[in-house]
Design a protein around this motif. Sequence first.
Motif, PDB file in Angstrom:
ATOM      1  N   ALA A  11       0.830  -1.210   0.000  1.00 27.09           N
ATOM      2  CA  ALA A  11       0.000   0.000   0.000  1.00 27.09           C
ATOM      3  C   ALA A  11       0.862   1.256   0.000  1.00 27.09           C
ATOM      4  O   ALA A  11       0.566   2.229  -0.711  1.00 27.09           O
ATOM      5  N   VAL A  12       1.927   1.243   0.775  1.00 27.17           N
ATOM      6  CA  VAL A  12       2.819   2.407   0.821  1.00 27.17           C
ATOM      7  C   VAL A  12       3.477   2.629  -0.537  1.00 27.17           C
ATOM      8  O   VAL A  12       3.501   3.757  -1.050  1.00 27.17           O
ATOM      9  N   PHE A  13       4.012   1.574  -1.135  1.00 27.23           N
ATOM     10  CA  PHE A  13       4.647   1.706  -2.449  1.00 27.23           C
ATOM     11  C   PHE A  13       3.648   2.172  -3.503  1.00 27.23           C
ATOM     12  O   PHE A  13       3.955   3.052  -4.323  1.00 27.23           O
ATOM     13  N   LEU A  14       2.445   1.595  -3.510  1.00 26.12           N
ATOM     14  CA  LEU A  14       1.457   1.963  -4.523  1.00 26.12           C
ATOM     15  C   LEU A  14       0.994   3.411  -4.347  1.00 26.12           C
ATOM     16  O   LEU A  14       0.864   4.147  -5.334  1.00 26.12           O
ATOM     17  N   LEU A  15       0.751   3.830  -3.119  1.00 23.64           N
ATOM     18  CA  LEU A  15       0.323   5.212  -2.890  1.00 23.64           C
ATOM     19  C   LEU A  15       1.422   6.207  -3.242  1.00 23.64           C
ATOM     20  O   LEU A  15       1.164   7.236  -3.862  1.00 23.64           O
ATOM     21  N   GLY A  51       8.576   6.849  -9.788  1.00 24.22           N
ATOM     22  CA  GLY A  51       7.168   6.507  -9.584  1.00 24.22           C
ATOM     23  C   GLY A  51       6.819   5.142 -10.141  1.00 24.22           C
ATOM     24  O   GLY A  51       6.108   4.356  -9.504  1.00 24.22           O
ATOM     25  N   GLY A  52       7.325   4.844 -11.326  1.00 24.49           N
ATOM     26  CA  GLY A  52       7.072   3.530 -11.923  1.00 24.49           C
ATOM     27  C   GLY A  52       7.712   2.407 -11.126  1.00 24.49           C
ATOM     28  O   GLY A  52       7.136   1.328 -10.973  1.00 24.49           O
ATOM     29  N   THR A  53       8.904   2.654 -10.604  1.00 26.95           N
ATOM     30  CA  THR A  53       9.567   1.653  -9.773  1.00 26.95           C
ATOM     31  C   THR A  53       8.789   1.390  -8.496  1.00 26.95           C
ATOM     32  O   THR A  53       8.640   0.242  -8.069  1.00 26.95           O
ATOM     33  N   ALA A  54       8.277   2.444  -7.881  1.00 22.82           N
ATOM     34  CA  ALA A  54       7.478   2.273  -6.665  1.00 22.82           C
ATOM     35  C   ALA A  54       6.203   1.483  -6.962  1.00 22.82           C
ATOM     36  O   ALA A  54       5.816   0.609  -6.176  1.00 22.82           O
TER      37      ALA A  54
END
Length: 65
Positions: A11-15, A51-54
Amino acid sequence: METGPAIFAAAVFLLFGAALLAWTGARVRHRAPVAEGMRPVVAVPLAVLAGGTALALGVWCLARL
């Protein structure tokens, strides 16, 4: 037992990834600097890459469940 931390990390990475891509897009659309002191030719691809990596890390975390 390990699904809670994996879901939280995902959730943290996606947000973060989604917010960074949205913020970068808004700054580019308004022709504002993405990073202070950097040329847009360098700053925009780096921000999009981060952003894409996250987002990819968030998807990977969810896939490991």
